[in-house]
Design a protein around this motif. Structure first.
Motif, PDB file in Angstrom:
ATOM      1  N   ALA A   1       0.836  -1.211   0.000  1.00 51.17           N
ATOM      2  CA  ALA A   1       0.000   0.000   0.000  1.00 51.17           C
ATOM      3  C   ALA A   1       0.867   1.256   0.000  1.00 51.17           C
ATOM      4  CB  ALA A   1      -0.929  -0.005   1.212  1.00 51.17           C
ATOM      5  N   PHE A   2       1.972   1.241   0.774  1.00 47.04           N
ATOM      6  CA  PHE A   2       2.863   2.410   0.761  1.00 47.04           C
ATOM      7  C   PHE A   2       3.543   2.553  -0.593  1.00 47.04           C
ATOM      8  CE2 PHE A   2       2.437   2.286   5.389  1.00 47.04           C
ATOM      9  CZ  PHE A   2       2.377   3.640   5.672  1.00 47.04           C
ATOM     10  N   ARG A   3       3.961   1.440  -1.182  1.00 46.48           N
ATOM     11  CA  ARG A   3       4.605   1.493  -2.498  1.00 46.48           C
ATOM     12  C   ARG A   3       3.617   2.021  -3.544  1.00 46.48           C
ATOM     13  NH1 ARG A   3       9.544   2.030  -4.558  1.00 46.48           N
ATOM     14  NH2 ARG A   3      10.251   0.675  -2.853  1.00 46.48           N
ATOM     15  N   ALA A   4       2.344   1.608  -3.440  1.00 48.31           N
ATOM     16  CA  ALA A   4       1.334   2.110  -4.381  1.00 48.31           C
ATOM     17  C   ALA A   4       1.160   3.625  -4.211  1.00 48.31           C
ATOM     18  CB  ALA A   4       0.002   1.378  -4.157  1.00 48.31           C
ATOM     19  N   ALA A   5       1.192   4.092  -2.951  1.00 47.07           N
ATOM     20  CA  ALA A   5       1.032   5.536  -2.707  1.00 47.07           C
ATOM     21  C   ALA A   5       2.201   6.320  -3.286  1.00 47.07           C
ATOM     22  CB  ALA A   5       0.906   5.807  -1.205  1.00 47.07           C
ATOM     23  N   THR A   6       3.447   5.830  -3.085  1.00 47.09           N
ATOM     24  CA  THR A   6       4.589   6.579  -3.639  1.00 47.09           C
ATOM     25  C   THR A   6       4.626   6.451  -5.160  1.00 47.09           C
ATOM     26  OG1 THR A   6       6.057   4.706  -3.082  1.00 47.09           O
ATOM     27  CG2 THR A   6       5.993   6.548  -1.531  1.00 47.09           C
ATOM     28  N   ASP A   7       4.201   5.296  -5.711  1.00 47.62           N
ATOM     29  CA  ASP A   7       4.139   5.162  -7.177  1.00 47.62           C
ATOM     30  C   ASP A   7       3.153   6.174  -7.777  1.00 47.62           C
ATOM     31  OD1 ASP A   7       6.015   3.162  -7.262  1.00 47.62           O
ATOM     32  OD2 ASP A   7       4.577   1.518  -7.524  1.00 47.62           O
ATOM     33  N   ARG A   8       1.990   6.319  -7.128  1.00 50.29           N
ATOM     34  CA  ARG A   8       1.027   7.302  -7.638  1.00 50.29           C
ATOM     35  C   ARG A   8       1.608   8.718  -7.561  1.00 50.29           C
ATOM     36  NH1 ARG A   8      -2.765   3.992  -4.642  1.00 50.29           N
ATOM     37  NH2 ARG A   8      -2.631   5.485  -2.933  1.00 50.29           N
ATOM     38  N   ALA A   9       2.342   9.002  -6.482  1.00 55.20           N
ATOM     39  CA  ALA A   9       2.946  10.339  -6.338  1.00 55.20           C
ATOM     40  C   ALA A   9       3.995  10.585  -7.415  1.00 55.20           C
ATOM     41  CB  ALA A   9       3.556  10.499  -4.945  1.00 55.20           C
ATOM     42  N   ILE A  10       4.745   9.531  -7.772  1.00 54.01           N
ATOM     43  CA  ILE A  10       5.722   9.662  -8.870  1.00 54.01           C
ATOM     44  C   ILE A  10       4.980   9.932 -10.178  1.00 54.01           C
ATOM     45  CG2 ILE A  10       7.393   8.373 -10.261  1.00 54.01           C
ATOM     46  CD1 ILE A  10       8.205   6.935  -7.590  1.00 54.01           C
ATOM     47  N   ASP A  11       3.885   9.187 -10.414  1.00 56.87           N
ATOM     48  CA  ASP A  11       3.107   9.379 -11.646  1.00 56.87           C
ATOM     49  C   ASP A  11       2.531  10.787 -11.732  1.00 56.87           C
ATOM     50  OD1 ASP A  11       3.624   6.786 -12.357  1.00 56.87           O
ATOM     51  OD2 ASP A  11       1.676   5.994 -11.723  1.00 56.87           O
ATOM     52  N   ARG A  12       2.139  11.345 -10.592  1.00 54.79           N
ATOM     53  CA  ARG A  12       1.579  12.707 -10.596  1.00 54.79           C
ATOM     54  C   ARG A  12       2.664  13.777 -10.690  1.00 54.79           C
ATOM     55  NH1 ARG A  12      -1.927  10.608  -6.288  1.00 54.79           N
ATOM     56  NH2 ARG A  12      -0.283  11.288  -4.891  1.00 54.79           N
ATOM     57  N   GLY A  13       3.927  13.367 -10.587  1.00 63.89           N
ATOM     58  CA  GLY A  13       5.016  14.342 -10.603  1.00 63.89           C
ATOM     59  C   GLY A  13       5.285  14.986  -9.254  1.00 63.89           C
ATOM     60  N   GLU A  14       4.670  14.457  -8.181  1.00 64.67           N
ATOM     61  CA  GLU A  14       4.881  15.009  -6.837  1.00 64.67           C
ATOM     62  C   GLU A  14       6.228  14.616  -6.264  1.00 64.67           C
ATOM     63  OE1 GLU A  14       1.874  15.123  -3.412  1.00 64.67           O
ATOM     64  OE2 GLU A  14       1.063  13.602  -4.752  1.00 64.67           O
ATOM     65  N   LEU A  15       6.708  13.447  -6.660  1.00 62.68           N
ATOM     66  CA  LEU A  15       7.826  12.785  -5.976  1.00 62.68           C
ATOM     67  C   LEU A  15       8.845  12.367  -7.025  1.00 62.68           C
ATOM     68  CD1 LEU A  15       8.983  11.342  -3.427  1.00 62.68           C
ATOM     69  CD2 LEU A  15       7.393   9.462  -3.886  1.00 62.68           C
ATOM     70  N   ALA A  16      10.127  12.669  -6.771  1.00 62.36           N
ATOM     71  CA  ALA A  16      11.184  12.275  -7.705  1.00 62.36           C
ATOM     72  C   ALA A  16      11.401  10.763  -7.605  1.00 62.36           C
ATOM     73  CB  ALA A  16      12.479  13.008  -7.370  1.00 62.36           C
ATOM     74  N   PRO A  17      11.415  10.053  -8.745  1.00 60.21           N
ATOM     75  CA  PRO A  17      11.475   8.582  -8.697  1.00 60.21           C
ATOM     76  C   PRO A  17      12.769   8.030  -8.097  1.00 60.21           C
ATOM     77  CG  PRO A  17      11.648   9.380 -10.965  1.00 60.21           C
ATOM     78  CD  PRO A  17      11.290  10.564 -10.124  1.00 60.21           C
ATOM     79  N   ASP A  18      13.839   8.852  -8.074  1.00 61.04           N
ATOM     80  CA  ASP A  18      15.101   8.346  -7.531  1.00 61.04           C
ATOM     81  C   ASP A  18      15.344   8.813  -6.099  1.00 61.04           C
ATOM     82  OD1 ASP A  18      15.391  10.993  -8.105  1.00 61.04           O
ATOM     83  OD2 ASP A  18      17.352  10.794  -9.089  1.00 61.04           O
ATOM     84  N   ASN A  19      14.330   9.354  -5.436  1.00 60.55           N
ATOM     85  CA  ASN A  19      14.542   9.786  -4.058  1.00 60.55           C
ATOM     86  C   ASN A  19      14.835   8.574  -3.177  1.00 60.55           C
ATOM     87  OD1 ASN A  19      13.817  10.395  -1.202  1.00 60.55           O
ATOM     88  ND2 ASN A  19      13.506  12.439  -2.048  1.00 60.55           N
ATOM     89  N   PRO A  20      15.976   8.571  -2.464  1.00 58.40           N
ATOM     90  CA  PRO A  20      16.354   7.374  -1.696  1.00 58.40           C
ATOM     91  C   PRO A  20      15.423   7.069  -0.519  1.00 58.40           C
ATOM     92  CG  PRO A  20      17.886   9.180  -1.260  1.00 58.40           C
ATOM     93  CD  PRO A  20      16.995   9.634  -2.383  1.00 58.40           C
TER      94      PRO A  20
END
Lengths: 196, 196
Positions: free
Chosen positions: A133-152
């Protein structure tokens, strides 16, 4: 009607009776915890005999595992609020389900550290759905452009959020309220993820 | 010699004998956990009688509390490595002490959620010294100019670090290694604190 489940094959119990039995196990788990739960107490609470129970389950870990699986996994993918902040707050604020389930699972980690079957059940019902569920939330944020995909910090989102809730509950002996969760997500988690 | 401690006042046990008794309690806690520990088993392990134990402790919580206090609080202020990164890694990487102590305390949170005296003991021995040690580390970082004093994540440093270690250990059923801890501190905690 389809073929009965393997666990019911040699049983004369109806599905309703099995449900009542699992409810008795879960009630006792919430009341006394795993270590203090006995097959005798389950038999008495469910108005059945130890022999009936041992015919179907080889012991306490197996009976408890069946009862926990009867609750089913924690919900996951439906926490789609439209923002990472909203999703993380929703995921942090949920307990293990309703109040009885929280009491059931509260003592289970300690038992699971000693009993591999219970650890496997917690992995199925709680840990894997939660990480997913957390991975799905961060994946959606990456798709929306909210979150950089390479953030450690992405790989540690579950640890940060769930860990803080556990640490708070351990220290304070009660669950954090929504105000704490919002301050934590805003003050620590979103900055770690570079989301402002 | 000064007056004996209150707990020893009506006892014929020598301090050495009390130490052996506490060791027996701690060994049993590590082996079977708090719920399964019985006064009978303590008496047998320590080669004493239940009556002797009940003369001095009113029950299991009181006896276990005394044995835990005998271990003493977790260390704190000596984690001064000269950098916030070093201090946080050192604090995260320490367990509850040696391996026996880890096994002793592993099951104690569950018991403490049901037994206020045990929660009070954990607060004295672990929670308060730990929060204090993290606060000392962030205070030193502020003094060195590493960390902005108004960073909102400072208040959550304990939750972030201890929480992640607990979450990892719960999910994986073993403690995180140093490589995980370093990746977590570097990838999540220091960015949350604005330290680069």
């Amino acid at each position: 009607m389809s073929a009965p489940e393997p666990a019911l094959r040699r049983s004369r119990m109806t599905p309703e009776r099995i449900g009542e039995l699992y409810d008795a196990v879960l009630e006792l788990l919430a009341e006394v915890g795993y270590e203090a739960l006995t097959i005798d107490a389950v038999a008495a609470r469910a108005r059945t005999s130890k022999m009936t129970l041992y015919r179907q389950w080889s012991g306490k870990p197996e009976l408890v595992a069946s009862a926990l699986r009867h609750i089913g996994p924690v919900p996951g993918a439906e926490f789609d609020t439209g923002s990472l902040r909203g999703d993380l707050i929703a995921l942090a604020a949920r307990g293990a389900g309703d109040q009885r389930d929280e009491a059931v699972f509260r003592g289970m980690n300690e038992a699971a550290s000693r009993e591999p079957l219970l650890h496997q059940v917690l992995r199925e019902l709680i840990f894997e759905p939660t990480v997913h569920a957390f991975r799905a939330a961060t994946d959606r944020a990456i798709d929306r452009g909210e979150l950089a995909p390479d953030n450690p910090a992405i790989d540690f989102t579950t640890h940060m959020v769930v860990g803080a809730v556990i640490a708070y509950a351990t220290i304070e002996n009660h669950q954090p309220d929504r105000a704490f969760i919002e301050r934590y997500i805003d003050g620590a988690v979103l900055p770690a993820l570079g989301v402002h």
